[in-house]
Enzyme design. Sequence first.
Site, PDB file in Angstrom:
ATOM      1  N   SER A 152       0.836  -1.202   0.000  1.00 36.06           N
ATOM      2  CA  SER A 152       0.000   0.000   0.000  1.00 36.06           C
ATOM      3  C   SER A 152       0.876   1.260   0.000  1.00 36.06           C
ATOM      4  O   SER A 152       1.775   1.386  -0.822  1.00 36.06           O
ATOM      5  CB  SER A 152      -0.935  -0.071   1.219  1.00 36.06           C
ATOM      6  OG  SER A 152      -1.902   0.920   1.165  1.00 36.06           O
ATOM      7  N   ASP A 317      -8.827  -6.552  -4.296  1.00 34.25           N
ATOM      8  CA  ASP A 317      -8.409  -5.249  -3.772  1.00 34.25           C
ATOM      9  C   ASP A 317      -8.957  -4.168  -4.698  1.00 34.25           C
ATOM     10  O   ASP A 317      -8.501  -4.028  -5.830  1.00 34.25           O
ATOM     11  CB  ASP A 317      -6.879  -5.203  -3.720  1.00 34.25           C
ATOM     12  CG  ASP A 317      -6.336  -3.903  -3.134  1.00 34.25           C
ATOM     13  OD1 ASP A 317      -7.140  -2.966  -2.912  1.00 34.25           O
ATOM     14  OD2 ASP A 317      -5.120  -3.828  -2.903  1.00 34.25           O
ATOM     15  N   HIS A 350      -8.025  -5.151   0.003  1.00 35.60           N
ATOM     16  CA  HIS A 350      -6.727  -4.493   0.178  1.00 35.60           C
ATOM     17  C   HIS A 350      -5.944  -5.089   1.345  1.00 35.60           C
ATOM     18  O   HIS A 350      -4.727  -5.178   1.303  1.00 35.60           O
ATOM     19  CB  HIS A 350      -6.972  -2.999   0.390  1.00 35.60           C
ATOM     20  CG  HIS A 350      -5.721  -2.175   0.411  1.00 35.60           C
ATOM     21  ND1 HIS A 350      -4.803  -2.201  -0.615  1.00 35.60           N
ATOM     22  CD2 HIS A 350      -5.228  -1.307   1.336  1.00 35.60           C
ATOM     23  CE1 HIS A 350      -3.805  -1.376  -0.320  1.00 35.60           C
ATOM     24  NE2 HIS A 350      -4.033  -0.833   0.852  1.00 35.60           N
TER      25      HIS A 350
END
Lengths: 377, 204
Positions: A152, A317, A350
């Site tokens: 991320s 995600d 995610h």
Amino acid sequence: MNNSVGIVSAQRAQFDTPLVFRSGAALSRYELVYETYGELNADKSNAILVCHALSGHHHVAGYYADDTGNIGWWDNMIGPGKPVDTNKFFVIGLNNLGGCHGSTGPSSIDPETGQPYGANFPVITVEDWVASQARLADLLGIRQFAAVIGGSLGGMQALQWSLSYPERVRHVLAIACAPYLTAENIAFNDVARSAILGDPDFHGGNFYQHNVVPTHGLRLARMLGHITYLSGDVMADKFGRELRGGKFNYGYGIEFEVESYLRYQGDKFAAYFDANTYLLMTKALDYFNPAHDFGGDLNRAFARAKADFLVISFTTDWRFSPERAREIVRPLLHNRRNVSYAEITSAHGHDSFLMEQAHYFDVVRAYLDNVAKESAR
Amino acid sequence: MTQNDIARLAAERPDFAAIAAWIPRGASVLDLGCGDGSLLRYLRETRAVRGYGVEINDLDIVSCIANGVNVIHDDLESGLSDFEDGSFDFVILSQTLQATRHTEALIREMLRVGREGIVSFPNFGYWRNRLGVLRGNMPVSSELPYQWYDTPNVHLCTLHDFESFCRNHNVAVLERRVMTGEREVSMLPNLLGSTAVYRFQRGL
């Protein structure tokens, strides 16, 4: 504990050379807290830097002697015999500048005023973080990282390493990542920030002096964020339309299980996380775009990268979708970098990047095994 | 990769040596359906190519990475949109053509991305295959190891079929090699050859 790095302790590094940020603001001195696992080899070629995401910190693996239940946030990935094998690598985790887990941040005391920085803490970019991390590397005598790894926002830092210091990183592992945020992603961050900024307890960022915390806003921000880290399937699976009391109450209290879960997550987060740090982190996400200085052209932006890359995405995600990960891969192909890309089938949205999954871990392990061989050479 | 590994691969996959013979040192190569990355490894060791593979199978992707081969997870059937026009010297489709659904579109994509294309495929016109069908059964052999009900092969063809495809689709065949095992076949190739390898480019 099985395959754990075991008892770890945080260390503190102090930097007295001013750091000038991309915004033009500067910090005259600052501290970074970090942890290390494994042994640095003689030629210091086996170091891996782990960059954290929005709510992460330096406690990446292992546990504390006086708090054995406090296990590092990526302990499943990092340890002896794990994909990031601490028998082979010297692994560093740190709390980013502006964080709220011990590194200098908005809640730290500004030596100029004797008060917490609060609203005066400079807005930080991913480039600024990488610059501060490079100083930590200097301090530890690491000229070049074997790899910089992150998921991320952490993946963005890993990418930035290859751009800010092309000679100082041999491999970049960018996981559940995108080359920049889309309008939709920025919009989510804006709503989260609005929740904090609009909380009467926020006091323009200087809530410390008022002995209050903008809990309400921080909680809302986290609840919204949390929804975007999960997948619709996982939420449907975990909560469905389950009711806590088994029947409708025709009111506005907590009725659905998903409401109860989100509020619990929000409360838990608001109890320890700093609202100013949350603002900083989301803003760093929004600003990140390597193509910004290159007329929007990622091909040109990545022309100076010298590292090899492993890019990983997860099918469910939707915050950083596989399609976005391919936007990292394409400029790397254009620039003829060594790059591999794996799309992991996962139900967890995610958050998948934090979860143990055989194929995901096999990919990371296979990649880093080769990196280790090259470091041992 | 040791000399032994290279010799073993060459023996197991006679099309590898045929493909390598066409590729100059240092060329850039995209291998579609690259499996565990063996061909790219072979080409890296024998031809010092700069290469990438495309693969969709999870286990193969891990093998490629373990083999130190660049691999991009993608579905060939959805095109090669990650790759720019003319970005490779060669785009290879080795023993995969017969298992592709959108074969026509894929050959077009190969010639968009690569200067030249190379395909290898089992020749369905090989006499043993013909004999199998003549006897009333779908052929099963080392080149076609599947039963009719579990085969991934949906577009089997003969040398004649492929060549007429090329003529009809403005694909210019530059070179052809036909083999049975490691042995080169020059006489009656569509009958006596079990594997065909073609090098081609866009027609004028």
